[in-house]
Design a protein around this motif. Structure first.
Motif, PDB file in Angstrom:
ATOM      1  N   LEU A 179       8.477 154.237 -42.880  1.00 19.61           N
ATOM      2  CA  LEU A 179       9.007 154.912 -41.691  1.00 19.61           C
ATOM      3  C   LEU A 179       8.147 154.579 -40.485  1.00 19.61           C
ATOM      4  CD1 LEU A 179       9.484 158.419 -43.292  1.00 19.61           C
ATOM      5  CD2 LEU A 179      11.307 156.773 -42.760  1.00 19.61           C
ATOM      6  N   ASN A 180       8.748 154.097 -39.434  1.00 19.86           N
ATOM      7  CA  ASN A 180       8.008 153.890 -38.183  1.00 19.86           C
ATOM      8  C   ASN A 180       8.135 155.172 -37.366  1.00 19.86           C
ATOM      9  OD1 ASN A 180       7.588 151.402 -39.242  1.00 19.86           O
ATOM     10  ND2 ASN A 180       8.824 150.289 -37.739  1.00 19.86           N
ATOM     11  N   ASP A 181       7.006 155.876 -37.255  1.00 21.03           N
ATOM     12  CA  ASP A 181       6.978 157.244 -36.719  1.00 21.03           C
ATOM     13  C   ASP A 181       6.439 157.245 -35.295  1.00 21.03           C
ATOM     14  OD1 ASP A 181       4.360 159.727 -37.433  1.00 21.03           O
ATOM     15  OD2 ASP A 181       5.975 159.718 -35.927  1.00 21.03           O
TER      16      ASP A 181
ATOM     17  N   SER B 228       4.937 153.538 -42.110  1.00 19.33           N
ATOM     18  CA  SER B 228       4.530 152.143 -41.928  1.00 19.33           C
ATOM     19  C   SER B 228       3.992 151.881 -40.519  1.00 19.33           C
ATOM     20  CB  SER B 228       5.709 151.209 -42.232  1.00 19.33           C
ATOM     21  OG  SER B 228       6.931 151.773 -41.826  1.00 19.33           O
ATOM     22  N   GLU B 229       4.277 152.781 -39.601  1.00 25.20           N
ATOM     23  CA  GLU B 229       3.739 152.665 -38.240  1.00 25.20           C
ATOM     24  C   GLU B 229       3.685 154.037 -37.576  1.00 25.20           C
ATOM     25  OE1 GLU B 229       6.160 148.613 -36.991  1.00 25.20           O
ATOM     26  OE2 GLU B 229       5.725 150.078 -35.413  1.00 25.20           O
ATOM     27  N   PHE B 230       2.667 154.290 -36.822  1.00 23.63           N
ATOM     28  CA  PHE B 230       2.633 155.352 -35.823  1.00 23.63           C
ATOM     29  C   PHE B 230       1.587 154.927 -34.798  1.00 23.63           C
ATOM     30  CE2 PHE B 230      -1.242 157.982 -36.814  1.00 23.63           C
ATOM     31  CZ  PHE B 230      -1.631 157.372 -37.991  1.00 23.63           C
TER      32      PHE B 230
ATOM     33  N   ASN C 259       6.497 142.289 -18.765  1.00 26.66           N
ATOM     34  CA  ASN C 259       6.998 143.618 -18.364  1.00 26.66           C
ATOM     35  C   ASN C 259       7.052 144.618 -19.507  1.00 26.66           C
ATOM     36  OD1 ASN C 259       7.221 142.742 -15.722  1.00 26.66           O
ATOM     37  ND2 ASN C 259       9.172 141.736 -16.227  1.00 26.66           N
ATOM     38  N   TRP C 260       6.109 144.488 -20.416  1.00 29.63           N
ATOM     39  CA  TRP C 260       6.003 145.467 -21.505  1.00 29.63           C
ATOM     40  C   TRP C 260       5.358 146.724 -20.945  1.00 29.63           C
ATOM     41  CZ3 TRP C 260       7.197 146.874 -26.317  1.00 29.63           C
ATOM     42  CH2 TRP C 260       6.383 147.803 -26.986  1.00 29.63           C
ATOM     43  N   ASP C 261       5.905 147.897 -21.277  1.00 29.83           N
ATOM     44  CA  ASP C 261       5.194 149.139 -20.934  1.00 29.83           C
ATOM     45  C   ASP C 261       4.880 149.950 -22.185  1.00 29.83           C
ATOM     46  OD1 ASP C 261       8.280 150.591 -19.763  1.00 29.83           O
ATOM     47  OD2 ASP C 261       7.298 150.909 -21.682  1.00 29.83           O
TER      48      ASP C 261
ATOM     49  N   GLU D 283      -0.906 148.085 -25.948  1.00 28.95           N
ATOM     50  CA  GLU D 283      -2.212 148.774 -25.926  1.00 28.95           C
ATOM     51  C   GLU D 283      -2.288 149.960 -26.884  1.00 28.95           C
ATOM     52  OE1 GLU D 283      -4.088 147.979 -21.608  1.00 28.95           O
ATOM     53  OE2 GLU D 283      -2.284 149.253 -21.576  1.00 28.95           O
ATOM     54  N   LYS D 284      -1.496 149.929 -27.937  1.00 27.06           N
ATOM     55  CA  LYS D 284      -1.615 151.007 -28.931  1.00 27.06           C
ATOM     56  C   LYS D 284      -2.835 150.777 -29.838  1.00 27.06           C
ATOM     57  CE  LYS D 284       3.249 152.406 -29.157  1.00 27.06           C
ATOM     58  NZ  LYS D 284       3.886 151.381 -28.267  1.00 27.06           N
ATOM     59  N   GLY D 285      -3.416 149.582 -29.717  1.00 32.60           N
ATOM     60  CA  GLY D 285      -4.529 149.247 -30.603  1.00 32.60           C
ATOM     61  C   GLY D 285      -5.670 150.252 -30.539  1.00 32.60           C
TER      62      GLY D 285
END
Ligand code: GCU
Length: 632
Positions: free
Chosen positions: A495-497, A534-536, A588-590, A602-604
């Motif tokens: 699940l990508n949460d 699998s992601e958050f 243009n990624w936000d 920048e979620k890293g």
């Protein structure tokens, strides 16, 4: 007297063969000049590969016809720039044109390391993005579609120069189609879409492979462990190919963990294959886990009439990984894995990452204290090996990434997916670190018959190729999707949460307080499947108020909240943060951040330069406090 003459004859004969051999094998200086070195950057490999390093030439040129002949004839380097491989020609170019892609050319002159007539040669590309065409001395020798997986091309005998200089010309086109993996597309605002930067080029190493009549075409070392305290069996299976125009009697010998294994001999008809297989028993196996990554060395020697022609070595780990009653179990223990998603990216080289960068990525993931790494595509062979050795599990995924259903419907798309899945399994199944085969990411959150058909076929295919690993899929975690029968073939639902980060369709995930109930709902949908997050993740690039998106403080709070909810679900088999480190995604990624730093994702937990964000320490603390490998 006679004896003396024979001695003299023998001596001159040996001298003659030595001269011939030297004559046949290029002088070390020539090899060095061509940047050819024997061996591979990874250890688990056949011993007949030569790294085709050193200077390569590169140019961008989207002109069409006649170029290859011109490049073949060209004696100077006008219009070309020196480069080295791996190479991503648009690393650091954050323009729309760079993301959309173009055509680049590579040229490499080389002498064969061994000019003996009986040798056949292959060229192996570990990963080229995206469409590749290759010429040898002006003759087309083959094409490939797709990145992140290796492909071999034979160097035709009639085009190959045994003495003197050969020229390899490689055309690379990284312009994507909506039917590619990953697909091209446009965002709502008309920008090129995509989950990571579309780096063009020869992104991983290139090798020459010498074939002395017989080559290893596939190798399987598959441990099976019925229970944690049981003896293990290891299936060792090798298929060889006879490249010669006449039959050859081949014998194979080997060892596992230092114990000799005999495979016997077989006559292999001209230009065909033979398979050697043995199943051995390991009475008291030392099990592989991320905490105790014990490896067994498996060695193979292929000989012709007693003379070795090729050898292969790899490191295998004995462990079992399966889904039992809705829980993922490693060696019979229910796990609560923690980990991170990542990309092979670098500020300077883009995805043409170096060996040092590969080692750094694995070291960072280990330092964080997780036991799993996940990527949207098959990782570099060396990262697999480092994970085997250092104890990390790999969620191994093919880049069937957010493909639209109308394209998934097309037979050629499903065929390409099937081919990628097969190639990934064949390339990486011997690695104990690989925990699962993932057949995609974020296909439609409301699967219908098309996706259902894809899931059923791909799962069946993966199980047929490798019955020892679960099959999974990462899906967008939207409550409105409800339960679906189309996930029935899967063992693991990822699940990508993004509750409380993205609004989701109709704002259904805007409020993070909906997360816990959502997870319980999913559990009720699929009680017999293993469920992992699998992601958050949340973007962060500045200090500021905890309630302000994009601040380090918001990211920390987001991490702590989500991890607490995940940890409160005793049935949850894993939780993986997205992502370990910042990376280039698209113009243009936000990413949901009101003050983004496009094109950087920048979620890293680590900035692109490797420095730690505050949330890194929360993750490290919480991962350390989680009994990830289950209670003894
Ligand atoms: C998706 C996707 C990732 C992406 C992430 C994000 O879930 O799988 O590749 O980076 O969302 O938006 O940050």
């Amino acid at each position: 007297m006679l004896a003396l003459t024979t001695m003299r004859i023998l001596r001159s004969l040996t001298l003659l063969t030595a001269v011939l051999a030297v004559g046949a094998t290029s002088a070390p200086t020539a090899l060095a000049a061509d940047g050819i070195t024997r061996g591979t950057t990874y250890a688990d490999a056949p011993d007949n590969r030569y790294l085709l390093g050193g200077d390569w030439l590169f140019r961008l040129d989207s002109a069409g016809a006649g170029l290859t002949q011109r490049f073949q004839r060209q004696t100077d380097t006008d219009g070309w720039a020196k480069t080295s491989i791996p190479n991503a020609w648009n690393a650091g170019d954050n323009s729309v044109a760079s993301m959309l892609g173009t055509v680049g050319w590579y040229r490499k002159d080389f002498r064969l390391p061994d000019g003996r007539a009986r040798m056949d040669w292959l060229v192996r590309f570990e990963s080229v993005n995206y469409r590749t065409s290759v010429w040898l001395n002006g003759k087309p020798i083959g094409r490939n579609t797709g990145a992140y997986l290796p492909f071999d091309l034979r160097l035709p005998r009639d085009a190959l120069k045994r003495r003197g200089v050969n020229r390899l010309v490689v055309r690379v086109d990284n312009r994507r189609l909506p039917t590619d993996f990953p697909p091209s597309g446009l965002t709502g605002s008309g920008d090129p879409a995509g989950g990571w930067w579309n780096y063009g080029g020869i992104l991983r190493e290139v090798y020459l492979q010498r074939v002395d009549r017989i080559d290893i075409s596939s190798l399987l070392v598959r441990p099976e462990l019925p229970c944690a305290t049981c003896a293990a069996t290891v299936l060792m299976r090798m298929t060889v190919r006879n490249y010669a125009d006449r039959p050859n009697s081949v014998s194979v010998s080997g060892s596992f963990g230092g114990k000799r294994v005999r495979f016997g001999s077989k006559g292999v008809p001209a230009r065909s294959f033979a398979t050697f297989s043995r199943r051995i028993r390991v009475a008291k196996p030392r099990l592989w886990t991320p905490a105790t990554p014990h490896l067994y060395r498996a060695r193979f020697t292929v000989s012709l009439r007693g003379q070795k022609v090729v050898g292969h070595e790899l490191h295998s780990g004995i462990r079992s990984i399966e889904v039992v009653d809705g829980r993922l179990q490693l060696n019979g223990r229910a796990v609560a894995l923690r980990g991170v998603g990542l990309h092979e990216d670098d500020l300077v080289t883009g995805s043409a990452i170096t060996a040092a960068r590969r080692a750094q990525i694995v070291a960072q993931a280990k330092e964080l204290g997780g036991t799993v790494i996940r990527a949207h595509y098959p990782l570099h062979p060396e990262i697999h090996e480092l994970a085997d050795r250092q104890g990390l599990l790999i969620w191994s995924e093919i880049p069937v990434y957010a493909i639209k259903t109308r394209y998934l419907k097309r037979l050629e798309v499903r065929k390409l997916a099937a081919r990628e899945l097969e190639e990934n399994i064949i390339a990486n199944q011997n690695h104990p670190s690989v925990m699962l085969w993932s057949i995609g990411n974020e296909l439609s959150a409301r699967p219908g018959p098309v996706q259902g058909n894809y899931i059923a076929r791909a799962t069946r295919q993966a199980k047929a190729l490798d019955p020892t690993r679960p099959v999974g899929l990462a899906v967008a975690g939207y409550p409105a999707a409800g339960c679906t029968p189309h996930y029935a073939p899967l063992d693991v639902v990822g699940l990508n949460d993004y509750f409380g980060w993205y609004p989701g369709p109709n704002g259904q995930i805007a409020d993070r307080d909906g997360l816990s109930d959502f997870l319980d709902g999913i559990r009720a949908c699929y009680p017999k499947k293993a469920i992992v997050v699998s992601e958050f993740g949340a973007e962060a690039n500045r200090d500021g108020p905890v309630e302000e998106r994009g601040t380090f403080q918001f990211q920390q709070d987001f991490f702590n909240y989500h991890h607490a909810v995940h940890a409160s679900k005793p049935w949850l088999s894993g939780s993986f943060y997205w992502a370990l480190q910042e990376f280039r995604v698209r113009p243009n990624w936000d990413g949901g951040n009101p003050r983004p730093n496009s094109p950087i994702h920048e979620k890293g937990l680590l900035r692109f330069d490797g420095s730690k964000k505050p949330a890194w320490f929360d993750a490290q603390r919480l991962f350390a406090a989680t009994p990830q490998l289950g209670a003894p």
